[in-house]
Scaffold this active site. Structure first.
Site, PDB file in Angstrom:
ATOM      1  N   ASP A  94      33.693  34.019  38.515  1.00 26.60           N
ATOM      2  CA  ASP A  94      34.480  33.567  37.938  1.00 26.60           C
ATOM      3  C   ASP A  94      35.358  34.484  37.046  1.00 26.60           C
ATOM      4  OD1 ASP A  94      34.036  30.616  38.582  1.00 26.60           O
ATOM      5  OD2 ASP A  94      32.025  30.620  37.383  1.00 26.60           O
ATOM      6  N   ASP A 103      38.307  27.270  42.435  1.00 29.43           N
ATOM      7  CA  ASP A 103      38.200  26.625  41.593  1.00 29.43           C
ATOM      8  C   ASP A 103      40.007  25.895  41.410  1.00 29.43           C
ATOM      9  OD1 ASP A 103      35.240  26.788  41.405  1.00 29.43           O
ATOM     10  OD2 ASP A 103      35.571  27.597  39.484  1.00 29.43           O
TER      11      ASP A 103
END
Length: 170
Positions: A125, A144
């Protein structure tokens, strides 16, 4: 079947899934090479930064502190969901472009995170949205984002379909 696209349905939208997968993996590779763990590059002060974080869990780090079994559980779930999405795309008709785009976005995002989970044991991330130093949304990535946009599109499609169905029955 005037609505049909043919025996491949809307599988032509798999190019969008591939694009999401490539952009996702390229961005993760870039930020993993550029940043140290949890280092932040402020883009918009008090609101938006680049950072590097690893997520061994699911959304919002769900089960991240488990012993490792969750890696394979989430991988199996992603594989199953991906298979369902491909079959769904194949069965779509000509007038279901919005739904095809939504499914392709979710599929591309799922595959991007699946690759990380299987190859690395964690998802990379790098996007950090926050408000000052008081509130932080969990770090996320391009995959995402694609999953979220696709899911919102799916929800909107359900409401649109429901309204259309209700109008037909009136």
């Amino acid at each position: 079947m005037p609505n049909a696209v043919g025996r491949f349905g809307r599988l032509s939208w798999l190019w969008l899934s591939l694009l999401v997968l490539v952009v996702d993996q390229a961005s993760k590779f870039y930020f993993e090479g550029k940043l140290e763990m949890f280092q932040q590059i402020v883009i918009i002060p008090d609101y938006f930064s680049w950072t590097l974080a690893y997520n061994t869990g699911a959304a919002f780090s769900f089960l991240a502190d488990s012993s490792g079994w969750q890696r394979w559980l989430f991988a199996v779930i992603a594989i199953a969901v991906s298979a369902v999405l491909v079959v769904w795309l194949k069965r779509l008709g000509r007038n279901e472009t919005w739904l095809a785009i939504a499914l392709a976005l979710v599929l591309g995002g799922a595959l991007g995170n699946l690759y990380d989970r299987i190859a690395l044991g964690h998802v990379i991330d790098f996007i950090l949205v926050h408000w000052q130093n008081r509130w932080y949304f969990p770090a996320f990535n391009f995959a995402d984002s694609a999953i979220t946009v696709g899911a919102v599109m799916l929800a909107l499609d359900m409401f649109k379909s429901k309204k259309t169905g209700e109008a037909v029955h009136d």
